[in-house]
Design a protein around this motif. Structure first.
Motif, PDB file in Angstrom:
ATOM      1  N   ALA A  46      97.335  60.316  74.717  1.00  0.00           N
ATOM      2  CA  ALA A  46      98.689  59.890  74.374  1.00  0.00           C
ATOM      3  C   ALA A  46      98.684  58.391  74.091  1.00  0.00           C
ATOM      4  CB  ALA A  46      99.663  60.210  75.503  1.00  0.00           C
ATOM      5  N   GLN A  47      99.561  57.975  73.174  1.00  0.00           N
ATOM      6  CA  GLN A  47      99.628  56.549  72.850  1.00  0.00           C
ATOM      7  C   GLN A  47     101.027  56.160  72.413  1.00  0.00           C
ATOM      8  OE1 GLN A  47      96.975  56.150  69.257  1.00  0.00           O
ATOM      9  NE2 GLN A  47      98.880  55.519  68.241  1.00  0.00           N
ATOM     10  N   PRO A 449     103.870  49.675  78.030  1.00  0.00           N
ATOM     11  CA  PRO A 449     103.009  48.671  77.388  1.00  0.00           C
ATOM     12  C   PRO A 449     103.189  48.679  75.876  1.00  0.00           C
ATOM     13  CG  PRO A 449     101.729  50.612  77.998  1.00  0.00           C
ATOM     14  CD  PRO A 449     103.109  50.816  78.561  1.00  0.00           C
ATOM     15  N   HIS A 450     102.821  47.576  75.240  1.00  0.00           N
ATOM     16  CA  HIS A 450     102.837  47.484  73.777  1.00  0.00           C
ATOM     17  C   HIS A 450     101.630  46.654  73.344  1.00  0.00           C
ATOM     18  CE1 HIS A 450     104.269  43.344  74.031  1.00  0.00           C
ATOM     19  NE2 HIS A 450     105.350  43.717  74.708  1.00  0.00           N
ATOM     20  N   PRO A 451     101.396  46.473  72.042  1.00  0.00           N
ATOM     21  CA  PRO A 451     100.157  45.832  71.594  1.00  0.00           C
ATOM     22  C   PRO A 451      99.948  44.390  72.030  1.00  0.00           C
ATOM     23  CG  PRO A 451     101.097  47.126  69.812  1.00  0.00           C
ATOM     24  CD  PRO A 451     102.118  47.108  70.901  1.00  0.00           C
ATOM     25  N   ALA A 452     100.930  43.766  72.673  1.00  0.00           N
ATOM     26  CA  ALA A 452     100.718  42.397  73.173  1.00  0.00           C
ATOM     27  C   ALA A 452     100.597  42.342  74.691  1.00  0.00           C
ATOM     28  CB  ALA A 452     101.862  41.494  72.716  1.00  0.00           C
ATOM     29  N   THR A 453     100.516  43.489  75.345  1.00  0.00           N
ATOM     30  CA  THR A 453     100.438  43.503  76.812  1.00  0.00           C
ATOM     31  C   THR A 453      99.009  43.639  77.337  1.00  0.00           C
ATOM     32  OG1 THR A 453     100.743  45.917  76.928  1.00  0.00           O
ATOM     33  CG2 THR A 453     102.736  44.540  76.982  1.00  0.00           C
ATOM     34  N   GLY A 454      98.089  44.047  76.466  1.00  0.00           N
ATOM     35  CA  GLY A 454      96.706  44.192  76.904  1.00  0.00           C
ATOM     36  C   GLY A 454      96.402  45.502  77.593  1.00  0.00           C
ATOM     37  N   PRO A 461      92.387  49.070  79.007  1.00  0.00           N
ATOM     38  CA  PRO A 461      92.537  47.705  78.472  1.00  0.00           C
ATOM     39  C   PRO A 461      92.515  47.715  76.951  1.00  0.00           C
ATOM     40  CG  PRO A 461      90.336  48.038  79.394  1.00  0.00           C
ATOM     41  CD  PRO A 461      91.132  49.251  79.763  1.00  0.00           C
ATOM     42  N   ALA A 462      93.250  46.782  76.359  1.00  0.00           N
ATOM     43  CA  ALA A 462      93.358  46.739  74.892  1.00  0.00           C
ATOM     44  C   ALA A 462      93.479  45.297  74.443  1.00  0.00           C
ATOM     45  CB  ALA A 462      94.585  47.531  74.438  1.00  0.00           C
TER      46      ALA A 462
END
Length: 581
Positions: A46-47, A449-454, A461-462
């Motif tokens: 899921a994403q 979370p979103h693409p700036a949260t890591g 982790p992202a």
């Protein structure tokens, strides 16, 4: 085994039982908890995507690659994904694809009250409407069968009441569904005009088959009853009808596009009066009238807001000329307006913007509460990402707005749809100031979370988007970062940037007060120093009140942000009390 589940939990369970492997969406009340629950099941992925259009496109890719896929969003999110959705109707699917549209009658957390059943009619794709959690579970499973049988995406349309109320659900064992092989087929999947013309014919052929299915599916059923008044209804409205008029004949529609015309005519023969009960638009009513039937609908049933069984009962009894009993609905209950949390990093931003008397084009998020008194700082809010483009439009139409207008947008909203209007502002010579309120989460929908949260929805982790670097890459020369809890610096930065005469971006960074692992030290008021001027009340913090003509701070509510101490001109507010984790 029966378990109490919300509709959102049940949808996640149904998807798991149907062998769904991929879940994609964008957080939006009342849909958010679907993917959060789905992600907990074993063997699934899921994403969260940056926005609903991207989410649906990821879902299409997963479907073409052979995996059953769930795509979730709130009703206005379907607007964002509509470009993709309407052409997806032409291409069809490989493995089953279900799109959950979570509508919000009553606008509990939305900017409009649109009825997304019309998307089914527009796109010519099936729409299923469950009326409780168990139906939500079952309908999801059936939706995948329909998707693959008729080669079409399917909309599961829920509402806030279905999404968030608990009813009993019977769990079943999950089905193991193998990946379907991908077969290269440009005529089906490449929508150039020549192919699309042929696929439109396929859509019409599918529509005819779905019309036949609508007449025989158990999703639509006549429930016999007594009396000459019969009800046609769907979704949560079915529950209100059954509670208000338990012995009456009912045509329950679980498939609301396409509608079963023969079944509707058959039901009409059984009663003298037909009353259509549905929330929001007269979607079913219009279709029934088009069949030449006399029907009672929106002339007695409200077209705005949520229904409940009291509203339905009173409206119908009044129409029938029968006695109306008093109910709890007659009570004049006190209102509880929304408010920013104590310690919210958005509060000082709107305090300063209000103080500077700037025109503020707002956006969608917790910070929209900056419109509420006593802050009253926001002038406009339309939809996700609109504030930046609106600021540019105001400036171009009237130069008086230049140097007096700021656009305010949250971190997740900026990634959703704020980047392209910022490009527009740079490209077309705008001079506005954009405040990106970076509280390190998608707060309003529950801290996703979103693409700036890591971090991803799966907890992995992202990479983190660097807002400052991104703004510079888009051509913004003036980029500043500021801590909103430093009022002096915040005021100075905003004042300087709006006067700069060119595009500027201010990243206002401080994590949401509700994120975990924060230590707080409540503040207290020195009564002898407090003059009762009530300047601190202009912050609109729920922890601050007036008692005996003096300011008072509730230590159980105070987050310890210290903004009120900076506002007080008499040094009457200081750190005090025990530190609380």
């Amino acid at each position: 085994m029966a378990k109490l589940m919300t509709g959102n939990e049940a949808i996640a369970r149904g998807a798991f039982e149907a062998g769904v492997k991929i879940g994609v969406g964008y957080p939006g009340t009342p849909s958010t908890e679907i993917l959060e629950n789905f992600a907990r099941y074993p063997g699934v992925y899921a994403q969260w995507s940056p926005n609903e259009k991207v989410a649906l496109e990821v879902g299409i890719g997963a479907s073409l690659a052979g995996a059953r896929t769930l795509v979730t969003m709130k009703h206005v999110g379907v607007n964002v994904a509509a470009d993709t959705l309407l052409t997806l109707s032409y291409t069809g699917v490989n493995a089953g694809l279900v799109l959950v549209s979570a509508d919000d009658p009553g606008l509990h957390s939305s900017q409009n009250e649109q009825d997304n059943r019309y998307y089914g009619k527009l796109a010519k794709i099936p729409v299923l409407e469950p009326s409780d959690s168990e139906e939500a579970r079952k309908f999801v499973k059936l939706a995948y069968e329909l998707s693959e049988e008729f080669d079409t995406p399917v909309i599961l349309r829920t509402t806030t009441r279905i999404a968030h109320t608990h009813t009993l659900v019977i769990e079943e064992e999950p089905r193991e569904v193998s990946l379907k092989p991908y077969v290269k087929n440009p005529q089906k999947y490449v929508m150039v005009p020549g192919n699309a013309r042929l696929r439109h014919q396929v859509v019409e052929e599918r529509r005819q088959k779905l019309l036949e299915y609508a007449e025989i599916t158990p999703l639509n059923r006549i429930e016999e009853g007594t009396g000459d008044v019969g009800f046609i209804t769907s979704g949560i409205s079915y529950q209100y009808v059954k509670e208000a008029f338990p012995g009456s004949p009912v045509l329950k529609l679980g498939l609301t596009w396409p509608l079963p015309e023969k079944l509707i005519l058959k039901f009409a023969e059984k009663v003298k009066t037909i009353i259509v009960v549905e929330e929001l638009e007269p979607y079913i009513e219009e279709h029934v009238r088009a069949l030449g039937l006399k029907v009672v609908g929106k002339e007695i049933i409200p077209r705005t807001g949520e229904l409940n069984h009291y509203i339905v009962q009173r409206a119908v009894l009044k129409y029938l000329g029968e006695e109306i009993a008093d109910s709890l609905e007659n009570l004049d209950l006190p209102q509880r307006p929304p408010v920013m949390c104590p310690g919210c990093p958005h509060r000082p931003v709107f305090y300063i913007l209000s103080e500077l008397k700037l025109t503020v084009t707002g956006d969608i998020g917790c910070y929209t509460l900056g419109v509420m008194p006593p802050l009253g700082a926001i002038d406009t809010t339309v939809c996700m990402g609109a504030g930046i483009g609106m600021a540019l439009g105001m400036e171009k139409a009237n130069p008086d707005f230049s140097g007096k207008t700021v656009a305010v947008i949250g971190d997740s909203t900026f990634l959703h749809s704020g980047i392209t209007p910022l490009i527009d502002m740079v490209y077309n010579g705008g001079k506005g100031t954009i405040l990106i309120l970076d509280n390190r989460t998608t707060a309003m929908t529950g801290h996703q979370p979103h693409p700036a949260t890591g971090k991803t929805l799966m907890g992995e982790p992202a990479p983190q988007v660097d807002f400052e670097a991104l703004a510079r890459a888009l051509g913004v020369k003036r980029v500043t970062t500021v801590d909103p809890f430093d009022l002096q610096q915040l005021r100075a930065v905003i004042t300087e940037e709006v006067a700069a005469g060119e595009v500027s971006v201010v990243v206002v960074r401080r994590e949401c007060a509700l994120l975990p692992n924060q230590t707080r030290e409540p503040l207290t008021v020195i009564s002898e120093k407090c003059t009762g001027c009530q300047r601190c009340l202009k912050l609109g913090c729920p922890a601050i009140a007036i008692k005996d003509k003096k300011a008072s701070i509730d230590p159980l509510l105070c987050n310890g942000c210290g903004v009120c101490a900076q506002v007080c001109k008499f040094s009457a507010i200081i750190k005090g009390g025990d530190s609380l984790g």
